[in-house]
Design a protein around this motif. Sequence first.
Motif, short mmCIF file in Angstrom:
data_model
loop_
_atom_site.label_atom_id
_atom_site.label_comp_id
_atom_site.label_asym_id
_atom_site.label_seq_id
_atom_site.Cartn_x
_atom_site.Cartn_y
_atom_site.Cartn_z
N PRO A 71 0.80 -1.22 0.00
CA PRO A 71 0.00 0.00 0.00
C PRO A 71 0.84 1.28 0.00
CG PRO A 71 -0.18 -1.14 2.11
CD PRO A 71 0.62 -2.02 1.21
N GLY A 72 2.10 1.22 0.41
CA GLY A 72 2.95 2.40 0.42
C GLY A 72 3.47 2.76 -0.96
N SER A 73 3.44 1.82 -1.89
CA SER A 73 3.90 2.04 -3.25
C SER A 73 3.17 1.10 -4.21
CB SER A 73 5.41 1.81 -3.32
OG SER A 73 5.87 1.98 -4.64
N PRO A 74 1.86 1.32 -4.38
CA PRO A 74 1.08 0.36 -5.18
C PRO A 74 1.36 0.38 -6.68
CG PRO A 74 -0.31 2.18 -4.48
CD PRO A 74 1.03 2.38 -3.82
N PRO A 101 7.14 6.56 -5.41
CA PRO A 101 6.12 5.93 -4.55
C PRO A 101 5.14 6.96 -3.98
CG PRO A 101 8.29 5.13 -3.98
CD PRO A 101 8.49 6.26 -4.95
N ASP A 102 3.89 6.61 -4.03
CA ASP A 102 2.85 7.36 -3.33
C ASP A 102 1.78 6.35 -2.92
OD1 ASP A 102 1.14 6.81 -5.48
OD2 ASP A 102 1.24 8.81 -6.30
N ASN A 103 0.86 6.76 -2.13
CA ASN A 103 -0.13 5.80 -1.63
C ASN A 103 -1.51 6.03 -2.24
OD1 ASN A 103 -0.66 8.14 -0.33
ND2 ASN A 103 -0.56 7.32 1.74
N SER A 104 -1.55 6.64 -3.42
CA SER A 104 -2.86 6.83 -4.05
C SER A 104 -3.39 5.49 -4.56
CB SER A 104 -2.76 7.85 -5.19
OG SER A 104 -1.85 7.41 -6.17
#
Length: 140
Positions: A71-74, A101-104
């Motif tokens: 979830p931290g870098s989907p 990385p983003d959590n969108s």
Amino acid sequence: MKLQENFILIGILVILSGSLKAQKQVTDTLAYLKKFETNKEKYIGKPFSLLLKDLSQLQPKKAKSDINENPGSPLLNTTFRFSESDINSAQEPTMIIKWKPDNSPTTPIEFFEQEHNYRFTISERNFFEKKIVKDIVVAK
């Protein structure tokens, strides 16, 4: 008669302005894309919209993303193709964008890929525009 002359003049101007704005057609997709890989420092750390804007002569036609369960870098990376051929074809020039990385959530892009058969539509463009480029790799 004067009105006819004005219409003819306006028509000629419209045709000329359209031909002046016509983009030069890309004859070697791989060479064109390699220029962006060579100059990737201009795009790394910036929104993908900058790269899309600079790809003025050739826009992506298809896109397929590698999605991670973390979830931290989907969203790990996305493969962009510049022809209508099969997204999994190994013979086509490809631009791979690795994302910062983003959590969108990736749910929208998963839906768009299935719904649009990997075509790079306005929906996909809107999804990726704000994503930050981490790296650019071009391959064939």
